[in-house]
Write a protein that holds these residues in place. Structure first.
Motif, PDB file in Angstrom:
ATOM      1  N   TRP A   4       0.822  -1.209   0.000  1.00  0.00           N
ATOM      2  CA  TRP A   4       0.000   0.000   0.000  1.00  0.00           C
ATOM      3  C   TRP A   4       0.860   1.264   0.000  1.00  0.00           C
ATOM      4  CZ3 TRP A   4       0.522   3.503   3.964  1.00  0.00           C
ATOM      5  CH2 TRP A   4       1.185   3.062   5.113  1.00  0.00           C
ATOM      6  N   TRP A   5       2.034   1.201   0.687  1.00  0.00           N
ATOM      7  CA  TRP A   5       2.888   2.383   0.772  1.00  0.00           C
ATOM      8  C   TRP A   5       3.472   2.715  -0.598  1.00  0.00           C
ATOM      9  CZ3 TRP A   5       7.866   4.136   0.070  1.00  0.00           C
ATOM     10  CH2 TRP A   5       8.206   5.317   0.721  1.00  0.00           C
ATOM     11  N   TRP A   6       3.953   1.689  -1.303  1.00  0.00           N
ATOM     12  CA  TRP A   6       4.534   1.906  -2.622  1.00  0.00           C
ATOM     13  C   TRP A   6       3.474   2.341  -3.622  1.00  0.00           C
ATOM     14  CZ3 TRP A   6       9.485   2.550  -3.097  1.00  0.00           C
ATOM     15  CH2 TRP A   6      10.350   1.941  -2.173  1.00  0.00           C
ATOM     16  N   GLU A   7       2.269   1.811  -3.514  1.00  0.00           N
ATOM     17  CA  GLU A   7       1.187   2.214  -4.420  1.00  0.00           C
ATOM     18  C   GLU A   7       0.816   3.677  -4.189  1.00  0.00           C
ATOM     19  OE1 GLU A   7      -1.791  -0.732  -3.671  1.00  0.00           O
ATOM     20  OE2 GLU A   7      -0.990  -2.110  -5.207  1.00  0.00           O
ATOM     21  N   ALA A   8       0.898   4.135  -2.930  1.00  0.00           N
ATOM     22  CA  ALA A   8       0.654   5.551  -2.652  1.00  0.00           C
ATOM     23  C   ALA A   8       1.717   6.417  -3.307  1.00  0.00           C
ATOM     24  CB  ALA A   8       0.615   5.788  -1.141  1.00  0.00           C
ATOM     25  N   CYS A   9       2.986   5.956  -3.275  1.00  0.00           N
ATOM     26  CA  CYS A   9       4.063   6.693  -3.969  1.00  0.00           C
ATOM     27  C   CYS A   9       3.756   6.775  -5.462  1.00  0.00           C
ATOM     28  CB  CYS A   9       5.403   6.003  -3.752  1.00  0.00           C
ATOM     29  SG  CYS A   9       6.117   6.255  -2.116  1.00  0.00           S
ATOM     30  N   ASP A  10       3.292   5.671  -6.035  1.00  0.00           N
ATOM     31  CA  ASP A  10       2.934   5.670  -7.455  1.00  0.00           C
ATOM     32  C   ASP A  10       1.875   6.729  -7.748  1.00  0.00           C
ATOM     33  OD1 ASP A  10       4.672   3.555  -7.780  1.00  0.00           O
ATOM     34  OD2 ASP A  10       3.108   2.021  -7.767  1.00  0.00           O
ATOM     35  N   ASP A  11       1.006   6.981  -6.752  1.00  0.00           N
ATOM     36  CA  ASP A  11      -0.075   7.955  -6.919  1.00  0.00           C
ATOM     37  C   ASP A  11       0.324   9.355  -6.487  1.00  0.00           C
ATOM     38  OD1 ASP A  11      -1.732   5.974  -7.887  1.00  0.00           O
ATOM     39  OD2 ASP A  11      -2.593   5.514  -5.913  1.00  0.00           O
ATOM     40  N   VAL A  46      15.797  19.851   4.736  1.00  0.00           N
ATOM     41  CA  VAL A  46      15.528  19.409   3.370  1.00  0.00           C
ATOM     42  C   VAL A  46      14.029  19.355   3.123  1.00  0.00           C
ATOM     43  CG1 VAL A  46      17.663  18.095   3.027  1.00  0.00           C
ATOM     44  CG2 VAL A  46      15.717  17.007   4.151  1.00  0.00           C
ATOM     45  N   LYS A  47      13.686  19.340   1.843  1.00  0.00           N
ATOM     46  CA  LYS A  47      12.278  19.257   1.420  1.00  0.00           C
ATOM     47  C   LYS A  47      12.162  18.179   0.358  1.00  0.00           C
ATOM     48  CE  LYS A  47       7.928  20.635   0.996  1.00  0.00           C
ATOM     49  NZ  LYS A  47       6.944  20.544   2.092  1.00  0.00           N
ATOM     50  N   GLY A  48      11.229  17.261   0.559  1.00  0.00           N
ATOM     51  CA  GLY A  48      11.072  16.146  -0.358  1.00  0.00           C
ATOM     52  C   GLY A  48      10.082  16.418  -1.470  1.00  0.00           C
ATOM     53  N   VAL A  49      10.344  15.787  -2.609  1.00  0.00           N
ATOM     54  CA  VAL A  49       9.448  15.842  -3.766  1.00  0.00           C
ATOM     55  C   VAL A  49       9.345  14.435  -4.335  1.00  0.00           C
ATOM     56  CG1 VAL A  49       9.070  16.815  -6.055  1.00  0.00           C
ATOM     57  CG2 VAL A  49      10.179  18.199  -4.312  1.00  0.00           C
ATOM     58  N   LEU A  50       8.145  13.994  -4.631  1.00  0.00           N
ATOM     59  CA  LEU A  50       7.984  12.700  -5.282  1.00  0.00           C
ATOM     60  C   LEU A  50       8.300  12.862  -6.758  1.00  0.00           C
ATOM     61  CD1 LEU A  50       4.909  10.998  -3.643  1.00  0.00           C
ATOM     62  CD2 LEU A  50       7.009   9.844  -4.284  1.00  0.00           C
ATOM     63  N   GLU A  51       9.285  12.120  -7.237  1.00  0.00           N
ATOM     64  CA  GLU A  51       9.721  12.251  -8.619  1.00  0.00           C
ATOM     65  C   GLU A  51       9.824  10.886  -9.277  1.00  0.00           C
ATOM     66  OE1 GLU A  51      12.362  16.309  -8.497  1.00  0.00           O
ATOM     67  OE2 GLU A  51      13.427  14.415  -8.277  1.00  0.00           O
ATOM     68  N   GLN A  52       9.712  10.874 -10.569  1.00  0.00           N
ATOM     69  CA  GLN A  52       9.877   9.642 -11.342  1.00  0.00           C
ATOM     70  C   GLN A  52      11.361   9.474 -11.628  1.00  0.00           C
ATOM     71  OE1 GLN A  52       6.840   8.951 -14.083  1.00  0.00           O
ATOM     72  NE2 GLN A  52       7.525   6.872 -14.428  1.00  0.00           N
ATOM     73  N   VAL A  53      11.995   8.512 -10.944  1.00  0.00           N
ATOM     74  CA  VAL A  53      13.435   8.340 -11.053  1.00  0.00           C
ATOM     75  C   VAL A  53      13.828   7.447 -12.230  1.00  0.00           C
ATOM     76  CG1 VAL A  53      13.823   8.782  -8.615  1.00  0.00           C
ATOM     77  CG2 VAL A  53      13.395   6.439  -9.376  1.00  0.00           C
ATOM     78  N   ASP A  54      12.909   6.644 -12.729  1.00  0.00           N
ATOM     79  CA  ASP A  54      13.079   5.926 -13.985  1.00  0.00           C
ATOM     80  C   ASP A  54      11.683   5.649 -14.528  1.00  0.00           C
ATOM     81  OD1 ASP A  54      12.078   3.481 -12.818  1.00  0.00           O
ATOM     82  OD2 ASP A  54      14.077   3.021 -12.083  1.00  0.00           O
ATOM     83  N   GLU A  55      11.585   4.942 -15.639  1.00  0.00           N
ATOM     84  CA  GLU A  55      10.279   4.800 -16.271  1.00  0.00           C
ATOM     85  C   GLU A  55       9.300   3.964 -15.451  1.00  0.00           C
ATOM     86  OE1 GLU A  55      11.129   0.957 -19.179  1.00  0.00           O
ATOM     87  OE2 GLU A  55      11.257   2.984 -20.012  1.00  0.00           O
ATOM     88  N   LYS A  56       9.791   3.287 -14.409  1.00  0.00           N
ATOM     89  CA  LYS A  56       8.919   2.419 -13.619  1.00  0.00           C
ATOM     90  C   LYS A  56       8.714   2.881 -12.176  1.00  0.00           C
ATOM     91  CE  LYS A  56      10.482  -1.736 -16.100  1.00  0.00           C
ATOM     92  NZ  LYS A  56      11.147  -3.059 -15.962  1.00  0.00           N
ATOM     93  N   THR A  57       9.507   3.834 -11.713  1.00  0.00           N
ATOM     94  CA  THR A  57       9.584   4.059 -10.270  1.00  0.00           C
ATOM     95  C   THR A  57       9.364   5.520  -9.881  1.00  0.00           C
ATOM     96  OG1 THR A  57      11.277   2.326 -10.250  1.00  0.00           O
ATOM     97  CG2 THR A  57      10.966   3.580  -8.212  1.00  0.00           C
ATOM     98  N   MET A  58       8.444   5.734  -8.929  1.00  0.00           N
ATOM     99  CA  MET A  58       8.268   7.024  -8.271  1.00  0.00           C
ATOM    100  C   MET A  58       8.865   6.930  -6.881  1.00  0.00           C
ATOM    101  SD  MET A  58       6.533   9.317 -10.111  1.00  0.00           S
ATOM    102  CE  MET A  58       5.721  10.382  -8.926  1.00  0.00           C
ATOM    103  N   LEU A  59       9.708   7.914  -6.513  1.00  0.00           N
ATOM    104  CA  LEU A  59      10.341   7.903  -5.199  1.00  0.00           C
ATOM    105  C   LEU A  59      10.421   9.321  -4.640  1.00  0.00           C
ATOM    106  CD1 LEU A  59      13.446   5.534  -5.481  1.00  0.00           C
ATOM    107  CD2 LEU A  59      11.381   5.141  -4.147  1.00  0.00           C
ATOM    108  N   PRO A  60      10.335   9.449  -3.301  1.00  0.00           N
ATOM    109  CA  PRO A  60      10.613  10.762  -2.711  1.00  0.00           C
ATOM    110  C   PRO A  60      12.105  11.048  -2.771  1.00  0.00           C
ATOM    111  CG  PRO A  60      10.195   9.127  -0.992  1.00  0.00           C
ATOM    112  CD  PRO A  60       9.946   8.445  -2.303  1.00  0.00           C
ATOM    113  N   GLN A  61      12.457  12.223  -3.265  1.00  0.00           N
ATOM    114  CA  GLN A  61      13.840  12.678  -3.269  1.00  0.00           C
ATOM    115  C   GLN A  61      13.888  14.022  -2.561  1.00  0.00           C
ATOM    116  OE1 GLN A  61      16.375  10.662  -6.086  1.00  0.00           O
ATOM    117  NE2 GLN A  61      15.321  11.890  -7.611  1.00  0.00           N
TER     118      GLN A  61
END
Length: 324
Positions: A202-209, A299-314
């Motif tokens: 559920w946590w990773w799916e929320a990142c995807d969203d 620091v301040k986080g932003v959810l970004e698409q780090v590759d074509e498959k993955t959204m991650l907070p950076q």
């Protein structure tokens, strides 16, 4: 391979049995409280025999001890091994295996035995030999030989602390089916995929969203991360979540240099970040030179698409004029 060829190879490799890999070598540093504390922290082992001087002073030992499983740690060579090691019996044996096509390598098991406790101020000495090499074996990985090293550990008085046996399989890799001819381009390497299990999917799916959520106990309202089924405070299994603002502060950080992992952008700074909500998150710090990253940095986080498959907070420095 003919019988004569196999015999020739075996006469060459079996000559290494009993050869010395490391002579009697004292550790560069004596056993010390700082390394014990760091090891115990990483392993999650809070045994007071390792960490609590007052408790240990009242025990039958009279002082703290080094965790027995740290026995092999004290003689490690450190960062210098990335620049290469001097040849020894084990590297020479591996070269012989490679020369004959046994290029695959797999560590199969390790066994430690403990005989004596040691404490801060003691020095651990290691001596290693190639103890045995098996007959030729056929395994699921391929045909090869198991070889086992035996390390013996003693203290500064020559008293045996323990032993470690480490077994390695050197094998001829099985041939892989030839790839079908294709005009398509090779896939661009991606980051290591996140393990999505029952308790954290559920946590990773929320990142995807586009959301970073923090798990919250419904009974006592305690926040927790990473996700897990039970509250560590009240043991409730009932939970919901809140969304993080991704405002944070760096608690610790490191820059990864070696080895470089395909799919990741370098320089690669990884940090433990204390979020404003109170939980910690491991993530990357970008948007600045690695030398500028420091403990206590906002620091301040932003959810970004780090590759074509993955959204991650950076996380970026939370300074005016720097994204976000």
């Amino acid at each position: 391979m003919t019988t004569d060829e196999q015999k020739a190879i075996e006469s060459e490799i079996y000559a290494f049995v009993g050869q010395e890999v490391y002579p009697l070598t004292p550790a560069a540093d004596d056993i010390n409280e700082a390394m014990i504390r760091q090891w115990a922290e990483v392993m999650g082992d809070n045994n007071p025999a390792y960490l609590d001087k007052d408790w240990a002073a009242k025990s039958i030992r009279g002082s703290t001890i080094s965790p027995p499983a740290m026995m092999y740690v004290w003689g490690q060579e450190g960062f210098q091994v990335t620049k290469g090691r001097a040849p020894n019996a084990m590297s020479n044996l591996v070269s012989v295996f490679d020369k004959h096509g046994y290029t695959g390598v797999l560590g199969t098991n390790v066994k430690q035995e403990y005989f004596k406790e040691v404490s801060p101020g003691d020095n651990v000495t290691i001596e290693m030999i190639i103890d045995n090499i098996s007959e030729r074996k056929t395994t699921g990985r391929g045909t090869g030989y198991f070889f086992e090293t035996l390390s013996t550990f003693t203290d500064q008085r020559g008293e045996k602390i323990g032993t470690q046996r480490f077994k390695v399989l050197k094998f001829i890799p099985q041939e892989q089916p030839a790839a079908a001819a294709s005009e398509d381009k090779l896939d661009v390497p991606t980051r290591i995929a996140s393990p999505r299990g029952y308790d954290n999917k559920w946590w990773w799916e929320a990142c995807d969203d586009g959301k970073v959520l923090i798990q919250r106990c419904k009974s006592c309202q305690t926040l927790r991360h990473p996700p897990r089924p039970m509250c560590g405070e009240c043991q409730s299994m009932e939970w919901d979540s809140i969304e993080s603002t991704l405002d944070g502060e760096i608690l610790s950080h490191t820059e990864l240099h070696h080895p470089k992992i395909p799919g990741y952008q370098y320089p690669l700074v990884c940090a433990v970040i204390k979020l404003a909500e109170g939980t910690n998150l491991v993530s990357n710090v970008i948007g600045c030179d690695p030398s500028e990253v420091h403990i206590g940095m906002k620091v301040k986080g932003v959810l970004e698409q780090v590759d074509e498959k993955t959204m991650l907070p950076q996380f970026y420095p939370a300074s005016p004029g720097i994204r976000p």
